[in-house]
Write an enzyme that holds these catalytic residues in place. Sequence first.
Site, short mmCIF file in Angstrom:
data_model
loop_
_atom_site.label_atom_id
_atom_site.label_comp_id
_atom_site.label_asym_id
_atom_site.label_seq_id
_atom_site.Cartn_x
_atom_site.Cartn_y
_atom_site.Cartn_z
NE ARG A 168 41.44 51.75 29.11
CZ ARG A 168 41.61 50.14 29.12
NH1 ARG A 168 40.68 49.33 29.70
NH2 ARG A 168 42.77 50.01 28.92
CG MET B 82 41.06 39.09 33.41
SD MET B 82 41.17 39.54 35.16
CE MET B 82 42.92 39.48 35.33
CB ILE C 299 41.78 49.16 33.33
CG1 ILE C 299 42.98 48.42 34.00
CG2 ILE C 299 41.55 50.52 33.82
CD1 ILE C 299 44.10 48.71 34.00
CG LEU C 300 35.61 48.68 34.02
CD1 LEU C 300 34.82 48.16 35.16
CD2 LEU C 300 35.13 48.50 32.79
CG ASN D 238 37.42 43.62 40.78
OD1 ASN D 238 36.88 42.54 40.17
ND2 ASN D 238 38.42 43.76 41.00
CG HIS E 281 42.82 42.30 43.49
ND1 HIS E 281 43.15 42.36 42.10
CD2 HIS E 281 43.87 42.30 44.10
CE1 HIS E 281 44.38 42.54 42.08
NE2 HIS E 281 45.09 42.47 43.49
CB SER F 245 40.13 42.05 48.83
OG SER F 245 41.40 41.77 49.44
CG ASP G 243 43.09 45.81 41.99
OD1 ASP G 243 41.89 45.96 41.43
OD2 ASP G 243 44.06 45.63 41.40
CD GLU H 294 39.42 34.67 43.80
OE1 GLU H 294 38.71 34.10 42.96
OE2 GLU H 294 40.20 35.54 43.56
C1 GAR Z 1 39.78 35.29 40.28
O1 GAR Z 1 40.68 34.67 40.89
C2 GAR Z 1 39.68 36.57 40.19
O2 GAR Z 1 40.12 37.10 41.79
C3 GAR Z 1 40.86 37.45 39.30
O3 GAR Z 1 40.37 36.70 38.43
C4 GAR Z 1 39.96 35.17 38.56
C5 GAR Z 1 38.63 34.61 37.76
O4 GAR Z 1 38.38 33.40 38.34
N1 GAR Z 1 40.31 38.67 39.16
C6 GAR Z 1 41.44 39.59 38.82
O5 GAR Z 1 42.46 39.41 39.08
C7 GAR Z 1 40.81 41.08 38.71
N2 GAR Z 1 42.12 41.92 38.89
P1 GAR Z 1 37.06 32.85 37.49
O6 GAR Z 1 36.91 33.43 36.01
O7 GAR Z 1 37.30 31.22 37.60
O8 GAR Z 1 36.04 33.14 38.35
#
Ligand code: GAR
Length: 208
Positions: free
Chosen positions: A65, A90, A92-93, A107, A109, A136, A145, A174
């Site tokens: 990683r 997707m 973890i950093l 980010n 979430h 969020s 998170d 979002e």
């Molecule tokens: C979004 O719903 C975002 O909240 C989630 O991935 C999706 C990406 O959608 N992120 C996570 O779950 C991070 N932990 P998109 O590729 O259509 O923007």
Amino acid sequence: MFKLVILISGYGSNLQQFIDHIEAGKINAEISAVISNRADAYGLKRAEKAGIPTLTLDHTQFSTREAFDHALAKEIDNYQPDLLILSGFMRILSDGFVKHFQDRLINIHPSLLPKYKGLHTHKRALQDKQSQHGASVHFVIPELDAGKVIMQGIVDVKVDDSEETLANRVHQIEHIIYPKAVKLLLETQISKEQMPVKIYLEMSAKQS
Ligand code: GAR
């Protein structure tokens, strides 16, 4: 003009919002690069269509990683972004990466943090019979998170919601809050004490 670097792993619908807002002159910034850890991420096509430089850095090609994160940070540093935006990234950093970009790494979430950190947020909200759910935007810190929340978008959970219908509604909020949060961070002097800003999505029957 502010510089953004956006990290993705998949569909990139939030990325598309940034592209559209910038093209419409609603955010005074340029996307210097879109970087994906997956070559098949549809978001890369969105970026290419908008003439934004793209890069794929395949995490499976790195033995650790830390090695992947180090290479990723090196690429990002070439652009010296004002904000580094995780947009459906997707992975973890590592702590070192997060600290390197501290206070300019954000980010989105899909939950009302601090509720439902991690995965399967919609399923868990439904199982718990929550009346509200949402998304969020938050600063990223080493703990998953758990960073300061900047903005939240709230949706009502309906009695007949499935995971899919709820996820769709969360995606809609979002798309409203992520560009707003970025604009707020870049263009206003909002202090951490004034956060989170909360936005409620009122849906008509037709939209839901
Ligand atoms: C979004 O719903 C975002 O909240 C989630 O991935 C999706 C990406 O959608 N992120 C996570 O779950 C991070 N932990 P998109 O590729 O259509 O923007």
